[in-house]
Design a protein around this motif. Structure first.
Motif, PDB file in Angstrom:
ATOM      1  N   TRP A 237       2.064   6.426   0.712  1.00  0.00           N
ATOM      2  CA  TRP A 237       1.126   5.343   0.998  1.00  0.00           C
ATOM      3  C   TRP A 237       1.104   4.278  -0.112  1.00  0.00           C
ATOM      4  O   TRP A 237       0.611   3.173   0.102  1.00  0.00           O
ATOM      5  N   VAL A 238       1.582   4.626  -1.290  1.00  0.00           N
ATOM      6  CA  VAL A 238       1.417   3.733  -2.438  1.00  0.00           C
ATOM      7  C   VAL A 238       2.073   2.368  -2.226  1.00  0.00           C
ATOM      8  O   VAL A 238       1.433   1.330  -2.443  1.00  0.00           O
ATOM      9  N   PRO A 239       3.368   2.297  -1.794  1.00  0.00           N
ATOM     10  CA  PRO A 239       3.944   0.957  -1.565  1.00  0.00           C
ATOM     11  C   PRO A 239       3.154   0.135  -0.557  1.00  0.00           C
ATOM     12  O   PRO A 239       2.984  -1.082  -0.731  1.00  0.00           O
ATOM     13  N   GLY A 240       2.656   0.807   0.503  1.00  0.00           N
ATOM     14  CA  GLY A 240       1.887   0.095   1.503  1.00  0.00           C
ATOM     15  C   GLY A 240       0.581  -0.444   0.953  1.00  0.00           C
ATOM     16  O   GLY A 240       0.165  -1.566   1.271  1.00  0.00           O
ATOM     17  N   MET A 241      -0.096   0.340   0.100  1.00  0.00           N
ATOM     18  CA  MET A 241      -1.349  -0.120  -0.501  1.00  0.00           C
ATOM     19  C   MET A 241      -1.102  -1.272  -1.474  1.00  0.00           C
ATOM     20  O   MET A 241      -1.889  -2.224  -1.542  1.00  0.00           O
ATOM     21  N   LEU A 242      -0.008  -1.181  -2.238  1.00  0.00           N
ATOM     22  CA  LEU A 242       0.339  -2.287  -3.136  1.00  0.00           C
ATOM     23  C   LEU A 242       0.618  -3.558  -2.330  1.00  0.00           C
ATOM     24  O   LEU A 242       0.178  -4.656  -2.696  1.00  0.00           O
ATOM     25  N   ALA A 243       1.364  -3.396  -1.230  1.00  0.00           N
ATOM     26  CA  ALA A 243       1.662  -4.552  -0.384  1.00  0.00           C
ATOM     27  C   ALA A 243       0.392  -5.100   0.259  1.00  0.00           C
ATOM     28  O   ALA A 243       0.226  -6.317   0.396  1.00  0.00           O
TER      29      ALA A 243
END
Length: 408
Positions: A237-243
């Motif tokens: 989920w981390v890349p999606g939350m950063l995006a």
């Protein structure tokens, strides 16, 4: 907005990608260059220090050249140090390239801010600033995740090559689209500009910008462990939350561009109150995935909306320092960008957990509100300030704007 302004935004996108992409590349760099992860983390600190020191120094240096020449010199230097960084096998050389790259980045952004606002009507600085800073927000949305994916697929050096390749079309475009101009030999001296930068309105605005940006990056820097350790979402989920944070920042900058010139005071007051409320809510509800997802988007929008408006107000307040205004605004916001992660790291190291950066972000915004309220209370009763606030709320140009229009 002039097309050349968006070309400046392309270069800012490449530079923003370089500034933030190391968060996903540090472990690979440490392994490849045989250093510890904390030592590799100094690459991020070196870039931040270079931005803080370099912005005013490079702004002074750029006075000797036309704006197009200064922009090209800074951008070409930025491109070349990324080529060296992609090729080197020495950690020391890589560290030096980060410092030099930060100096070039700071100089470019300082000149670009002044160039962008000079391309538009004197009372449209907010829109021009938002269009330029859109490059930073797009870097958060696309550039940083893309850099992480490149590093995972082809190694960390590929991300450095990508930044260099992104910078090349910006160099060519700026050479063709930005008017050549000439050094402003007849303008105020560097000493005169420094004196103009001592105005209390500008100093308060820069302090507010540092506090708000410190709050932003206090949480953004530790968003990955917050999402995985507190919210309970998987690492995927981390890349999606950063995006998602980047999408929010883009929306915030775009919205601020519509109102930063006409109604700056309501935008800053109500935006800052909403920002404070959002950080407190995020701290309280961080364990709930739905709330975390929504608040990452909302806080990204509010943080960059208020932050870009403060940059625009700093440029208005520094009308008598046309060369150095962008440099000092850049430096102030990077002070916040360095202070916030440092405070967040101290709190986490003290055993306060990964929620603690959220509470610190709330505290920094609360401090900004107190400082801003005190400044309005101390200066708002004078006839001059009451007239200025009335003009700002009505969308009329300020005296600085009128003076700039008369001089042009």
């Amino acid at each position: 907005m002039p097309f050349a302004l968006y070309l400046l935004g392309l270069a800012v996108f490449a530079q923003g990608t370089s500034e933030f992409m190391l968060s996903g590349l540090i472990p690979a760099i440490a392994r490849d260059l045989s250093v510890t992860v904390p030592a590799a983390g100094h690459l991020t600190s070196a870039f931040a220090v270079g931005m803080i020191v370099g912005a005013p120094l490079m702004a002074v240096l750029s006075r000797r050249f036309s704006r197009r020449s200064a922009l090209l010199a800074f951008l070409v230097t930025f491109l070349l140090v990324h080529v060296v960084g992609a090729l080197t096998t020495s950690f020391t050389v890589l560290l030096v390239t980060r410092v030099v790259g930060a100096l070039a980045n700071a100089g470019f952004l300082a000149v670009a801010l002044v160039t962008a606002t000079g391309m538009v009507e004197p009372d449209a600085k907010g829109r021009a600033t938002s269009a330029l800073l859109g490059g930073v927000t797009v870097a958060c949305v696309a550039g940083v995740p893309a850099g992480a994916l490149l590093g995972e697929a082809w190694g960390w050096r590929s991300a450095f090559w990508a930044v260099a390749l992104l910078s090349l079309p910006a160099v060519l475009a700026i050479a063709r689209a930005v008017p050549p101009g000439a050094p402003d030999a007849g303008g105020p001296s560097a000493l005169g500009e420094l004196r103009a930068l001592r105005g209390p309105r500008l100093l308060v605005t820069l302090l507010l910008g540092a506090l708000v940006n410190g709050a932003t990056f206090c949480t953004f820097t530790y968003l990955a462990p917050l999402v995985t350790q507190v919210t309970g979402l998987g690492a995927a989920w981390v890349p999606g939350m950063l995006a998602l944070f980047g999408i929010g920042s883009f929306l915030g900058v775009a919205a601020a561009g519509r109102f930063a010139d006409a109604r700056p005071v309501p935008l800053l007051v109500f935006g800052s109150l909403a920002l404070l409320t959002g950080w407190v809510l995020f701290a309280v509800t961080a364990a709930h995935p739905v709330a975390a997802v929504v608040l990452v988007l909302v806080q990204g929008a509010l943080s960059f909306g208020v932050g870009s408006t403060l940059i625009a107000r700093a440029l208005y307040a520094a009308a008598d320092a046309p060369h150095l205004a962008g440099g000092f605004a850049t430096a102030a916001f990077n002070v916040g960008g360095a202070l916030g992660p440092w405070l967040g790291g101290l709190a986490i190291s003290a055993g306060l957990g990964y929620r603690s950066p959220l509470w610190l972000s709330a505290a920094l915004v609360a401090t900004a509100l107190v400082v801003g309220g005190a400044a309005l209370g101390l200066g708002g009763r004078s006839p001059e300030n009451e007239q200025a606030l009335g003009r700002a709320e009505a969308g009329a140009p300020s005296p600085d704007t009128a003076r700039s229009r008369a001089d042009s």
